[in-house]
Design an enzyme around this catalytic site. Sequence first.
Site, PDB file in Angstrom:
ATOM      1  NE  ARG A  90     -15.787   8.030  20.464  1.00  0.00           N
ATOM      2  CZ  ARG A  90     -15.600   7.209  19.373  1.00  0.00           C
ATOM      3  NH1 ARG A  90     -14.612   7.165  18.778  1.00  0.00           N
ATOM      4  NH2 ARG A  90     -16.578   6.435  19.056  1.00  0.00           N
ATOM      5  CD  GLU A  91     -21.199  13.591  23.385  1.00  0.00           C
ATOM      6  OE1 GLU A  91     -22.042  12.999  23.919  1.00  0.00           O
ATOM      7  OE2 GLU A  91     -20.025  13.640  23.947  1.00  0.00           O
TER       8      GLU A  91
ATOM      9  CB  CYS B 103     -10.774   9.428  21.494  1.00  0.00           C
ATOM     10  SG  CYS B 103     -11.427  11.151  21.525  1.00  0.00           S
TER      11      CYS B 103
ATOM     12  CD  GLU C 107       2.796   7.713  27.081  1.00  0.00           C
ATOM     13  OE1 GLU C 107       2.005   7.087  27.922  1.00  0.00           O
ATOM     14  OE2 GLU C 107       3.050   7.747  25.805  1.00  0.00           O
TER      15      GLU C 107
ATOM     16  CG  HIS D 200       0.368  12.220  14.280  1.00  0.00           C
ATOM     17  ND1 HIS D 200       1.669  11.804  14.513  1.00  0.00           N
ATOM     18  CD2 HIS D 200      -0.162  11.952  15.410  1.00  0.00           C
ATOM     19  CE1 HIS D 200       1.696  10.881  15.017  1.00  0.00           C
ATOM     20  NE2 HIS D 200       0.767  10.799  15.776  1.00  0.00           N
TER      21      HIS D 200
END
Length: 794
Positions: A33-34, A544, A633, A722
């Site tokens: 997760r860089e 993530c 979704e 968000h």
Amino acid sequence: MSTENPTPEQSRPAGVPAWSATVLGYPRIGPRRETKKALEALWSGSADVATTERALADVRARTLRRLNDLGLHAHDASIPSAFSAYDHVLDAAISIGAVPPRFADVVGADGRVDLAGLSTIARGRGADAPLEMTKWFDTNYHYLVPEIAPGTRFRLADDRGVREFSEALADGFLTRPVLVGPVTFLLLSKPADGSPEGFAPIDRLTDLLPAYAELLAAYAAAGAEWVQLDEPALVSDSATAGVSDLHALVRSAYDALTAAPGRPRLLVAAPYGDLGDVLEPLAATAVDAIAIDLVRGAVPASAPDGLAGKTLVAGVVDGHNVWRADLAAALRRLQQLAPLTGTVVASTSTSLLHVPHDVAEETGLDERLRGWLAFADQKVGEVVLLGEALRDPDTRADAIAAGSAARADRLAAPGVVRGDVRERLAALRPQDLRRSDYATRRAAQESALGLPLLPTTTIGSFPQTGEIRSARAARAAGRLSQEQYEEFLRAEIDRVVALQEEIGLDVLVHGEPERNDMVQYFAENLDGFAVTRHGWVQSYGSRCVRPPILWGDVTRPAPITVPWSTHAASRTSRPVKGMLTGPVTILAWSFVRDDQPLGDTARQVALALRDEVADLEAAGIGVVQVDEPALRELLPLRRADQPAYLDWSVAAFRLATAGAADATQIHTHLCYSEFGEVIDAIDGLDADVTSIEAARSRMEVLPDIARAGFARGIGPGVHDIHSPRVPAREEITELLRLAVASVPARQVWVNPDCGLKTRGYAETVPALRNLVAAAAEVRAELAAEPVAEPVPAS
């Protein structure tokens, strides 16, 4: 790294690639997760833009080397250049100058937007709301919705993508840049505020195409031989609903782009579904290659005119699930395409951004289970193998057979099928999916709960602080005993309950400090699931998640949430909500077994949740929320497939909740959906209260709710969680006034858009205080000046 691969042969016909295998995209978050860490360092002020750019460039460089090591070639454009720091749709908007006027100041004199400006557009600032966010087709990825006006000036404004291509070329990699195609870009956009009635962004296609042609020419001038244009809207009836003649639209767009001078070769990709008869107009244009999804779609029965001279990039390896491919079946599909066109390339069905990086990192998984899985790196290996086998089937026969054997082993493994689960499902009766009529339930709940007009609540989670994450890590490392960890969690719940009482919320939550993720937490407590350690995928921006792996029949060994909810209830006299994740969302946000219909798997999860609801109720919890944010979704992209999905998804929710007593108030929560498309299904859930995302869109959903005659409780979100901005009391008050103008006030609840897990307390507390104050203000207005409430349509 080997870069000694040959460049395309001089004798190869124009438009035919040298590659036999490719992928449509690759994870861009980095194996650790860089990308996330670099962005969040920028946002926190601990890194500047230049430092962040260097960190992201390192992610890109290591991605190219990794793909080359896995068998894609450095010199033939088989490696896609599909990186995005935040969102690929936002990148497209910035590149062609579609930046909303409220953010005009972040655009440099040269038209470029740096990472700080990009972050401002994505996350908002002060009174400037960010771009709206919604789901990318039927995936759990969220994209930012461009705002297009009749006067939006399209042009090549920001060449970030071209610079990234040149960066790779300087490092020895001739990549294939990937862009959102012009048709999809406009179909996914929304009219900007102030646009005239009836205006649709797709009306601007003719104006947009010169900007795309300019961008393509810039890539070619930089040395690009191929560019990939993603057009997933072409497989979606919902995305193309406003288009009167889709075939003509496709022809006009790609006739114009292929006629543009100085262009590179064009690969047009249509992932996530069956391209169907839209293959015909696309094949009739001069595009050089077409990528079709053969996981969701079918091999065309015949070749439309124009296809014979093109390359077909065949998506035979599933890009958004994690099971090893049945390679023998995939090879047969590739071979079936040979009569249709001269060149076939093996590929993934979609970009691999939907799957984790590398299953080899998951050493904690059961070894047998790990042998059934293929993450992004393994899928690259599968398409490379299939490309080689397509050219010479005898060369990789053993490897092809091994892939098929892994699937056979999975289907025969213990726990994949459990007789007790199947017997319980078979014994269900129609009445097990029905509750009493709503009027009866409402009367019982009003008596039991005694809530005011416009009751206030939150969606469930409170901020996951550094202390919570540290305690969880300490427990995993053995530095905290289980008893010490649980004592920490109880103290955290005490603090959150007291905070909510002090703020003045009406229905409280325990804050979910014990949950690492709203799906993973349940997966860890249900049989039939496995969880990963490094299986991260991007949800949006820097967010993530680690989707669990649902591999077998599902059961609940013991109560999951009851101790935490009952502890919270013991600390207050106000109602406390029990918090569960619904069966459809658990499926949508997991990697789900593909050996049985999704509806069957959903019913198994629903039975486990039904038992949890019963235990919460027995423990005295009178309000239970079963979240289904992913209901929209999973809606199939083709209209003909939607009724069957809505039938089983609604039935699964009702199976989970219909055992509740009349006085138990069942809530559900949905977010980032086009609610108008599923309003009948939302009504069919028969929840007593439904909370929905509405803040970013400024209550745009309410007309759909009103037209549908929705008669139960509705909580249109008034705080967009968000974004880090804190909405002012006046802003929330205005939204509530809009709500009670469309929906009877007796139905309206006041809540944020979503859970508060990703926010900090510095944002959360003032936002909730403003929410409570706004609710009190509108309550007072309603009491002082009674007016005729809107009446739901019949």
